[in-house]
Design an enzyme around this catalytic site. Structure first.
Site, PDB file in Angstrom:
ATOM      1  N   VAL A  53       0.866  -1.171   0.000  1.00 60.00           N
ATOM      2  CA  VAL A  53       0.000   0.000   0.000  1.00 60.00           C
ATOM      3  C   VAL A  53       0.907   1.226   0.000  1.00 60.00           C
ATOM      4  O   VAL A  53       1.581   1.504   0.992  1.00 60.00           O
ATOM      5  CB  VAL A  53      -0.923   0.018   1.240  1.00 60.00           C
ATOM      6  CG1 VAL A  53      -1.822   1.256   1.218  1.00 60.00           C
ATOM      7  CG2 VAL A  53      -1.753  -1.260   1.306  1.00 60.00           C
ATOM      8  N   GLU A  54       0.942   1.923  -1.133  1.00 67.38           N
ATOM      9  CA  GLU A  54       1.805   3.096  -1.255  1.00 67.38           C
ATOM     10  C   GLU A  54       1.093   4.353  -0.778  1.00 67.38           C
ATOM     11  O   GLU A  54      -0.115   4.347  -0.524  1.00 67.38           O
ATOM     12  CB  GLU A  54       2.243   3.273  -2.717  1.00 67.38           C
ATOM     13  CG  GLU A  54       3.140   2.162  -3.195  1.00 67.38           C
ATOM     14  CD  GLU A  54       3.597   2.331  -4.635  1.00 67.38           C
ATOM     15  OE1 GLU A  54       4.511   1.591  -5.018  1.00 67.38           O
ATOM     16  OE2 GLU A  54       3.052   3.181  -5.374  1.00 67.38           O
ATOM     17  N   ASN A  55       1.865   5.439  -0.691  1.00 71.17           N
ATOM     18  CA  ASN A  55       1.365   6.712  -0.233  1.00 71.17           C
ATOM     19  C   ASN A  55       2.093   7.803  -1.001  1.00 71.17           C
ATOM     20  O   ASN A  55       3.270   7.626  -1.348  1.00 71.17           O
ATOM     21  CB  ASN A  55       1.628   6.829   1.277  1.00 71.17           C
ATOM     22  CG  ASN A  55       0.953   8.014   1.890  1.00 71.17           C
ATOM     23  OD1 ASN A  55       1.403   9.146   1.738  1.00 71.17           O
ATOM     24  ND2 ASN A  55      -0.136   7.756   2.596  1.00 71.17           N
ATOM     25  N   ALA A  56       1.421   8.927  -1.235  1.00 71.55           N
ATOM     26  CA  ALA A  56       2.063  10.037  -1.945  1.00 71.55           C
ATOM     27  C   ALA A  56       3.325  10.507  -1.214  1.00 71.55           C
ATOM     28  O   ALA A  56       4.271  10.962  -1.854  1.00 71.55           O
ATOM     29  CB  ALA A  56       1.084  11.198  -2.107  1.00 71.55           C
ATOM     30  N   ALA A  57       3.338  10.382   0.109  1.00 71.13           N
ATOM     31  CA  ALA A  57       4.551  10.634   0.890  1.00 71.13           C
ATOM     32  C   ALA A  57       5.266   9.285   0.958  1.00 71.13           C
ATOM     33  O   ALA A  57       4.980   8.458   1.813  1.00 71.13           O
ATOM     34  CB  ALA A  57       4.200  11.147   2.285  1.00 71.13           C
ATOM     35  N   CYS A  63       4.801  -2.316   2.974  1.00 72.10           N
ATOM     36  CA  CYS A  63       5.060  -3.495   2.147  1.00 72.10           C
ATOM     37  C   CYS A  63       4.038  -4.591   2.414  1.00 72.10           C
ATOM     38  O   CYS A  63       3.467  -4.683   3.509  1.00 72.10           O
ATOM     39  CB  CYS A  63       6.461  -4.033   2.426  1.00 72.10           C
ATOM     40  SG  CYS A  63       7.787  -2.859   2.069  1.00 72.10           S
ATOM     41  N   GLU A  65       4.411  -7.747   2.941  1.00 68.73           N
ATOM     42  CA  GLU A  65       4.768  -8.658   4.031  1.00 68.73           C
ATOM     43  C   GLU A  65       4.345  -8.088   5.385  1.00 68.73           C
ATOM     44  O   GLU A  65       3.805  -8.804   6.231  1.00 68.73           O
ATOM     45  CB  GLU A  65       6.285  -8.914   4.039  1.00 68.73           C
ATOM     46  CG  GLU A  65       6.820  -9.517   2.763  1.00 68.73           C
ATOM     47  CD  GLU A  65       7.282  -8.494   1.726  1.00 68.73           C
ATOM     48  OE1 GLU A  65       8.238  -8.803   0.990  1.00 68.73           O
ATOM     49  OE2 GLU A  65       6.711  -7.382   1.654  1.00 68.73           O
TER      50      GLU A  65
END
Length: 142
Positions: A53-57, A63, A65
């Site tokens: 799950v990524e974030n703009a920051a 990750c 895992e």
């Protein structure tokens, strides 16, 4: 390197791999486009999945895992038999350094990590191979 003695059955490994590969479809990665899925097999026989799950920051992304282990721990699991991680690249990617230490918190040096590439092939390594000379909660004073 001695062969890894798997604590999982062939059927468990099949389910573990399918669930890790399927988990990639839940990844939220609009920035890197690097999908990662993970699946943990608990000692009680349950399968717990996670995806990155990524974030703009950028530094606050999580990750796959760590998502899977966090979900499992919150559900009450503390003992695990194996982990599968799946990406779209070849060769398969291993867990990052932060994840290796995070995984080690809940596993032993002999814990197997199955790493799947984008074509379904895999490689397996123990935590000791991924994080040599590691320390975990068993090394801390009680």
């Amino acid at each position: 390197m001695p062969p890894i003695t798997s604590p999982v059955t062939a059927q468990e490994l099949e389910i573990l791999s399918v669930k890790a590969i399927e988990a990639k479809s839940q990844a939220y990665c609009p920035y890197s486009k690097f999908r990662v899925g993970a699946c943990i097999l608990t000692e009680s026989g349950e399968f717990v999945v996670g995806a990155n799950v990524e974030n703009a920051a950028y530094p606050v992304g999580t990750c796959a895992e760590r998502v899977a282990f966090g979900t499992a721990v919150v559900a009450g699991h503390k003992k695990f038999k194996a982990l599968a991680v799946a990406t779209d690249i070849k060769p398969a990617a291993s867990p990052c350094g932060m994840c290796r230490q995070f995984i080690r918190e809940f596993t032993s040096p002999s814990f197997p990590v199955y790493m799947y590439d984008g074509e379904g092939g895999y490689k397996v390594m123990t935590m000791d191979e991924l994080l040599p000379d590691s320390f975990g909660p068993d090394h801390l004073p009680k």
